[in-house]
Write a protein that holds these residues in place. Structure first.
Motif, PDB file in Angstrom:
ATOM      1  N   GLY A   1     -42.647  16.939  -1.717  1.00 53.14           N
ATOM      2  CA  GLY A   1     -41.689  16.581  -2.267  1.00 53.14           C
ATOM      3  C   GLY A   1     -40.723  15.567  -1.109  1.00 53.14           C
ATOM      4  O   GLY A   1     -41.371  15.550   0.070  1.00 53.14           O
ATOM      5  N   LEU A   2     -39.362  15.660  -1.385  1.00 58.02           N
ATOM      6  CA  LEU A   2     -38.594  14.686  -0.368  1.00 58.02           C
ATOM      7  C   LEU A   2     -37.621  15.734   0.305  1.00 58.02           C
ATOM      8  O   LEU A   2     -37.072  16.484  -0.410  1.00 58.02           O
ATOM      9  N   VAL A   3     -37.714  15.528   1.594  1.00 55.26           N
ATOM     10  CA  VAL A   3     -36.782  16.507   2.628  1.00 55.26           C
ATOM     11  C   VAL A   3     -36.314  15.871   3.700  1.00 55.26           C
ATOM     12  O   VAL A   3     -36.763  14.865   4.161  1.00 55.26           O
ATOM     13  N   GLN A   4     -34.973  16.177   4.068  1.00 53.97           N
ATOM     14  CA  GLN A   4     -34.347  15.634   5.073  1.00 53.97           C
ATOM     15  C   GLN A   4     -34.932  16.230   6.333  1.00 53.97           C
ATOM     16  O   GLN A   4     -35.392  17.064   6.614  1.00 53.97           O
TER      17      GLN A   4
ATOM     18  N   GLU B   1     -42.196  11.296  11.050  1.00 54.63           N
ATOM     19  CA  GLU B   1     -43.761  10.917  11.179  1.00 54.63           C
ATOM     20  C   GLU B   1     -44.544  12.074  10.521  1.00 54.63           C
ATOM     21  O   GLU B   1     -45.882  12.080  10.376  1.00 54.63           O
ATOM     22  N   ASP B   2     -43.995  13.111   9.808  1.00 53.91           N
ATOM     23  CA  ASP B   2     -44.807  14.006   8.963  1.00 53.91           C
ATOM     24  C   ASP B   2     -44.854  13.591   7.452  1.00 53.91           C
ATOM     25  O   ASP B   2     -45.862  14.212   6.893  1.00 53.91           O
ATOM     26  N   THR B   3     -44.409  12.293   7.510  1.00 50.03           N
ATOM     27  CA  THR B   3     -44.556  11.921   6.066  1.00 50.03           C
ATOM     28  C   THR B   3     -45.950  11.251   5.757  1.00 50.03           C
ATOM     29  O   THR B   3     -46.465  10.851   6.459  1.00 50.03           O
TER      30      THR B   3
ATOM     31  N   VAL C   1     -40.392  12.889   4.492  1.00 55.11           N
ATOM     32  CA  VAL C   1     -39.313  13.219   5.388  1.00 55.11           C
ATOM     33  C   VAL C   1     -38.410  12.158   5.598  1.00 55.11           C
ATOM     34  O   VAL C   1     -38.913  11.228   6.416  1.00 55.11           O
ATOM     35  N   SER C   2     -37.078  12.245   5.021  1.00 54.49           N
ATOM     36  CA  SER C   2     -36.326  10.876   5.148  1.00 54.49           C
ATOM     37  C   SER C   2     -34.970  11.329   5.125  1.00 54.49           C
ATOM     38  O   SER C   2     -34.743  12.209   3.974  1.00 54.49           O
TER      39      SER C   2
ATOM     40  N   SER D   1     -38.978  22.419  10.689  1.00 58.38           N
ATOM     41  CA  SER D   1     -38.599  21.285  11.622  1.00 58.38           C
ATOM     42  C   SER D   1     -39.152  19.886  11.437  1.00 58.38           C
ATOM     43  O   SER D   1     -39.737  19.273  12.125  1.00 58.38           O
ATOM     44  N   LEU D   2     -39.164  19.626  10.059  1.00 63.14           N
ATOM     45  CA  LEU D   2     -39.850  18.605   9.698  1.00 63.14           C
ATOM     46  C   LEU D   2     -39.338  17.262  10.108  1.00 63.14           C
ATOM     47  O   LEU D   2     -38.105  16.798  10.319  1.00 63.14           O
TER      48      LEU D   2
END
Length: 121
Positions: free
Chosen positions: A10-13, A88-90, A119-120, A84-85
């Protein structure tokens, strides 16, 4: 037939956490190494982390100290805890398993369908 099904993407900050799960099902006799790989457009699929049946782990240098791989052998399931994403882990994350089926004598490589991680902020 053997299937690997991932979930949890999913999407995470940036700085956040996600937990991926991958469950193997079908006519399974044994699963040797299970692992997580990731791929971004235009790049080759790369190993993120892997774990043996006995619990020995291996990590890519880029995720050491942030990601933890684990598995539940009774459930034929592997997990990837990602903390701690960073941006660049995207990538699309793929589960992999070296599986020996009930009717087979050799271990074959199976892949899940992939789950996207973004990760955004």
């Amino acid at each position: 037939q053997v299937q690997l099904v991932e979930s949890g993407g999913g999407l995470v900050q940036p700085g956040g956490s996600l937990r991926l799960s991958c469950a193997a099902s079908g006519s399974i006799f044994n699963i040797n190494v299970m692992g997580w790989y990731r791929q971004t457009p235009g790049k080759e699929r790369e190993l993120v982390a892997a774990v043996t049946t006995g619990g020995t782990t291996n990590y890519a240098d880029s995720v050491k100290g942030r990601f933890t791989i684990s598995r539940d052998n009774a459930k034929n399931t592997v997990y990837l805890q990602m903390n701690s994403l960073k941006s660049e882990d995207t990538a699309v994350y793929f589960c992999n398993g070296q599986v020996r089926g009930d009717s087979g004598r050799v271990y074959l490589n199976y892949w899940g369908q992939g789950t996207p991680v973004t990760v955004s902020s």
